[in-house]
Design a protein around this motif. Structure first.
Motif, PDB file in Angstrom:
ATOM      1  N   GLY A  82      -0.259  10.423  -8.380  1.00  0.00           N
ATOM      2  CA  GLY A  82       0.371   9.239  -7.700  1.00  0.00           C
ATOM      3  C   GLY A  82       1.202   9.901  -5.950  1.00  0.00           C
ATOM      4  O   GLY A  82       1.528   9.020  -5.317  1.00  0.00           O
ATOM      5  N   GLU A  83       1.202  11.071  -5.584  1.00  0.00           N
ATOM      6  CA  GLU A  83       1.087  11.394  -4.649  1.00  0.00           C
ATOM      7  C   GLU A  83      -0.419  12.086  -3.008  1.00  0.00           C
ATOM      8  O   GLU A  83      -1.242  11.974  -3.625  1.00  0.00           O
ATOM      9  N   LEU A  84      -0.006  11.078  -1.966  1.00  0.00           N
ATOM     10  CA  LEU A  84      -0.758  11.110  -0.265  1.00  0.00           C
ATOM     11  C   LEU A  84      -0.747  12.838  -0.217  1.00  0.00           C
ATOM     12  O   LEU A  84       0.003  13.464  -0.520  1.00  0.00           O
ATOM     13  N   VAL A  85      -2.348  12.610  -0.277  1.00  0.00           N
ATOM     14  CA  VAL A  85      -2.610  14.742   0.325  1.00  0.00           C
ATOM     15  C   VAL A  85      -2.963  14.298   1.713  1.00  0.00           C
ATOM     16  O   VAL A  85      -3.089  13.465   2.132  1.00  0.00           O
ATOM     17  N   MET A 113       1.061  -1.526   0.392  1.00  0.00           N
ATOM     18  CA  MET A 113      -0.109   0.519  -0.147  1.00  0.00           C
ATOM     19  C   MET A 113       1.023   1.630   0.061  1.00  0.00           C
ATOM     20  O   MET A 113       0.820   2.246  -0.405  1.00  0.00           O
ATOM     21  N   LEU A 114       1.949   0.975   0.713  1.00  0.00           N
ATOM     22  CA  LEU A 114       2.903   2.502   0.966  1.00  0.00           C
ATOM     23  C   LEU A 114       4.536   2.419   0.259  1.00  0.00           C
ATOM     24  O   LEU A 114       4.931   0.902   0.575  1.00  0.00           O
ATOM     25  N   THR A 115       4.548   2.926  -0.660  1.00  0.00           N
ATOM     26  CA  THR A 115       5.292   2.975  -1.531  1.00  0.00           C
ATOM     27  C   THR A 115       6.868   3.987  -0.766  1.00  0.00           C
ATOM     28  O   THR A 115       6.546   4.365   0.362  1.00  0.00           O
ATOM     29  N   PRO A 116       8.174   3.381  -1.212  1.00  0.00           N
ATOM     30  CA  PRO A 116       8.828   4.040  -0.469  1.00  0.00           C
ATOM     31  C   PRO A 116       9.338   5.452  -0.456  1.00  0.00           C
ATOM     32  O   PRO A 116       9.284   6.069   0.390  1.00  0.00           O
ATOM     33  N   HIS A 117       8.991   6.036  -1.576  1.00  0.00           N
ATOM     34  CA  HIS A 117       8.088   7.086  -1.459  1.00  0.00           C
ATOM     35  C   HIS A 117       6.874   7.969  -0.615  1.00  0.00           C
ATOM     36  O   HIS A 117       7.398   8.936   0.179  1.00  0.00           O
ATOM     37  N   ASP A 118       6.462   6.834  -0.240  1.00  0.00           N
ATOM     38  CA  ASP A 118       5.757   7.696   0.702  1.00  0.00           C
ATOM     39  C   ASP A 118       5.736   7.221   2.108  1.00  0.00           C
ATOM     40  O   ASP A 118       5.797   8.272   2.868  1.00  0.00           O
ATOM     41  N   LYS A 119       6.798   6.724   2.622  1.00  0.00           N
ATOM     42  CA  LYS A 119       7.305   6.435   3.400  1.00  0.00           C
ATOM     43  C   LYS A 119       8.478   7.318   4.185  1.00  0.00           C
ATOM     44  O   LYS A 119       8.588   8.224   5.284  1.00  0.00           O
ATOM     45  N   GLU A 120       8.870   7.999   3.087  1.00  0.00           N
ATOM     46  CA  GLU A 120      10.077   8.791   2.637  1.00  0.00           C
ATOM     47  C   GLU A 120       9.395  10.507   3.553  1.00  0.00           C
ATOM     48  O   GLU A 120       9.392  11.101   3.919  1.00  0.00           O
ATOM     49  N   ASN A 146     -12.439   4.264   1.038  1.00  0.00           N
ATOM     50  CA  ASN A 146     -11.662   4.301   2.129  1.00  0.00           C
ATOM     51  C   ASN A 146     -10.118   3.727   1.768  1.00  0.00           C
ATOM     52  O   ASN A 146      -9.113   3.964   2.329  1.00  0.00           O
ATOM     53  N   THR A 147      -9.254   3.319   0.896  1.00  0.00           N
ATOM     54  CA  THR A 147      -8.728   3.820   0.143  1.00  0.00           C
ATOM     55  C   THR A 147      -7.434   5.476   0.153  1.00  0.00           C
ATOM     56  O   THR A 147      -8.874   5.854  -0.285  1.00  0.00           O
ATOM     57  N   LEU A 148      -6.225   4.871   0.091  1.00  0.00           N
ATOM     58  CA  LEU A 148      -6.042   6.573   0.120  1.00  0.00           C
ATOM     59  C   LEU A 148      -5.757   7.096  -1.632  1.00  0.00           C
ATOM     60  O   LEU A 148      -5.899   6.882  -2.199  1.00  0.00           O
ATOM     61  N   LEU A 173      -2.128   4.290   9.322  1.00  0.00           N
ATOM     62  CA  LEU A 173      -2.829   2.819   8.912  1.00  0.00           C
ATOM     63  C   LEU A 173      -4.054   3.483  10.560  1.00  0.00           C
ATOM     64  O   LEU A 173      -5.119   2.666  10.370  1.00  0.00           O
ATOM     65  N   GLU A 174      -3.641   4.173  11.323  1.00  0.00           N
ATOM     66  CA  GLU A 174      -4.454   4.046  12.571  1.00  0.00           C
ATOM     67  C   GLU A 174      -5.703   5.411  12.103  1.00  0.00           C
ATOM     68  O   GLU A 174      -6.617   5.033  12.266  1.00  0.00           O
ATOM     69  N   GLN A 175      -5.100   5.952  11.330  1.00  0.00           N
ATOM     70  CA  GLN A 175      -6.172   7.319  10.857  1.00  0.00           C
ATOM     71  C   GLN A 175      -7.355   6.696   9.332  1.00  0.00           C
ATOM     72  O   GLN A 175      -8.098   6.928   9.399  1.00  0.00           O
ATOM     73  N   ILE A 176      -6.314   5.533   8.555  1.00  0.00           N
ATOM     74  CA  ILE A 176      -7.019   4.387   7.660  1.00  0.00           C
ATOM     75  C   ILE A 176      -8.642   3.810   8.713  1.00  0.00           C
ATOM     76  O   ILE A 176      -9.305   4.369   7.851  1.00  0.00           O
ATOM     77  N   ASP A 177      -7.903   3.100   9.258  1.00  0.00           N
ATOM     78  CA  ASP A 177      -8.559   2.139  10.114  1.00  0.00           C
ATOM     79  C   ASP A 177     -10.089   3.373  11.383  1.00  0.00           C
ATOM     80  O   ASP A 177     -11.057   2.523  10.963  1.00  0.00           O
TER      81      ASP A 177
END
Length: 509
Positions: free
Chosen positions: A257-260, A1-8, A250-252, A21-25
């Motif tokens: 391509g960037e998380l918001v 679900m999370l890419t290396p870029h997301d983690k950065e 409820n998917t990101l 993950l808590e927010q998504i839940d």
């Protein structure tokens, strides 16, 4: 679900993967409604002080300051003013050349000379259009006048922070913003023994330079007029408190391509408040200010609330010390329970009656050793705002809480009845004691109830998304504080939610 870029990206923001993950839940599970005992009212959750009690509280506040007590003002000021001008934007963007008779825009234009920025607007239009406001209105060019108030080629009020708009004009020709009125109010109610007034404004990053410029202009003049010195600081909402957006399923949610991420609401400011180095902190919204001639009631009740806070803290400290030192018997424990019921509006379950003395002492001490706030409450006269309620806690006790309507189950007929018979609402007029009995600051985020946020439906560039708001600053973010509601008059509550509110008598000098 999370890419290396997301983690950065998360690392740069100071957000852990587990927090994400808590927010998504939470999007999936939603937030539970609170269990409510009743709406608070005078005599049951709201204290109405007598005239003598008010005088006693003011005297205690004066004594606290004279003894070198530390106090600061905390003013959330990051909000943009765009919502103030919703009706003006609708008119400018619409097809009609003239506002509908009786509409907010029509009423504003009819009384436009009473707006604090009238002279500035008139001068701007004379320069840009070659005609005065009255000339343009006479020619049927209402849209030109309204556009000049809100658009970038005019005053640009639709894009500025509310704290920097002209709110009050004075007989000497001067005009003040809410920031300036907050400075004056602070000088009149929260000047330390050293003659210093400490204020903290939370601002948005893109407006910080504008605040710095206004404060640099205003502070020397107010210092000279009031005979004080100011220590003014600012902070921005921390990126780590932003929340991730998700799609309707409820998917990101992603854009290019960037998380918001979105601001987590004013509840995120509990971390800014946590950084304030002061025992006592006033909390008040930026727009609830009045001109000098109408501020007597505000200052009087500021001191009443603050002094009552100190009186309560005195009593709590006495009882806490007795509990921790072992200097108590059963009658002392009963006295403390009575105090907590009468003065703090905390109701205990029957189970406390059978607790061993030592266990009960530990339980009571844990209830007393918390951040303390006194919140002014005004009679409900149709103004917007959350309200004071008595709610159940996980430990079986019932205590005061400020709730928004979104936190109350509207499908529960009993709760709806409680809402309908509510007598007061929350004007956001708080005084807080945020140090423990050793003089150390409480870690305020530990007293947040994370289950009291809410989810809203939004969109970004036409794409629907779901947004997560953190527990509100004076709602769930202060859920586990000791809270006391005190009735204050409606004269202390004069917010500016729409531009037309500036035409009210309370904002006329």
């Amino acid at each position: 679900m999370l890419t290396p870029h997301d983690k950065e990206v998360l690392a740069r923001r100071g957000v852990t993967e587990s927090q994400l993950l808590e927010q998504i839940d939470r999007f999936k599970t939603g937030f539970p409604y609170l269990r409510i005992a009743d709406s608070a009212r005078v005599g049951d959750g709201i204290t109405a002080l007598s005239a003598d009690e008010e005088k006693s509280a003011i005297a205690r506040w004066d004594e606290y300051l004279a003894d070198g007590g530390r106090v600061a003002k905390f003013v959330p000021a990051s909000g943009a003013a765009s919502r103030m001008f919703k009706s003006l934007f609708a008119f400018v963007d619409g097809d009609a050349d003239q506002p509908v008779e009786g509409s907010d825009v029509a009423r504003l234009l009819a009384d436009i000379e009473h707006l604090p920025f009238y002279k500035e607007l008139d001068s701007l239009l004379l320069k840009s259009k070659g005609k005065s406001i009255r000339q343009l209105l006479h020619e049927g060019r209402a849209k030109d006048v309204v556009a000049a108030i809100i658009l970038p080629d005019g005053l640009n009020y639709g894009n500025l922070p509310k704290g920097l708009l002209s709110f009050h004009s004075y007989p000497d020709g001067s005009v003040r913003t809410p920031v300036e009125e907050q400075l004056v109010e602070g000088a009149q109610s929260a000047t330390g023994k050293d003659g210093v007034v400490r204020l903290h404004f939370t601002v948005s990053g893109n407006h910080r330079a504008l605040f710095e410029k206004k404060l640099a202009e205003a502070i020397p003049a107010v210092e000279k007029r009031m005979g004080v010195k100011f220590d003014v600081t600012m902070s921005e909402q921390k990126p780590s408190t932003d929340t991730v957006a998700v799609n309707p399923d409820n998917t990101l949610f992603r854009e290019d391509g960037e998380l918001v991420f979105r601001p987590g609401g004013h509840g995120a400011l509990i971390r800014n408040l946590n950084d304030i180095d002061s025992e006592v902190v006033f909390v008040k919204n930026i727009d609830n200010v009045v001109p000098d001639s109408r501020r007597d009631s505000t200052i009087y009740y500021k001191k009443v609330l603050a002094g009552y806070l100190i009186e309560l803290h005195d009593a709590i400290y006495k009882y806490y010390t007795a509990l921790r030192s072992g200097s108590y018997d059963r009658s002392t424990l009963d006295e403390i329970i009575s105090f907590m019921g009468d003065k703090l509006s905390i109701k205990f379950p029957d189970s406390v009656k059978v607790m061993a003395d030592s266990d009960l002492a530990d339980f009571l001490a844990s209830k007393l050793n918390r951040p303390l706030r006194v919140a002014g409450m005004v009679r409900n006269e149709g103004e917007p705002g959350g309200g004071p309620y008595l709610t159940y806690n996980a430990d079986g006790t019932v205590s005061p809480q400020v709730l928004e309507s979104t936190q109350i189950d509207s499908a529960n007929a009993g709760y709806v009845e409680m809402m309908n018979r509510a007598t007061h609402f929350n004007p956001v007029d708080l005084v807080c004691y945020i140090n423990d009995f050793e003089g150390r600051p409480f870690d305020l985020p530990k007293y947040v109830d994370p289950s009291t946020g809410f989810i809203s439906e939004k969109s970004l560039h036409g794409k629907p998304l779901r947004a997560l708001e953190l527990p509100g600053l004076w709602n769930g973010a202060m859920s586990d504080w000791t809270t006391v509601f005190v009735e204050v008059p409606i004269s202390t509550f004069n917010p500016v939610k729409t531009v037309n509110d500036l035409l009210r008598d309370a904002h006329q000098s």
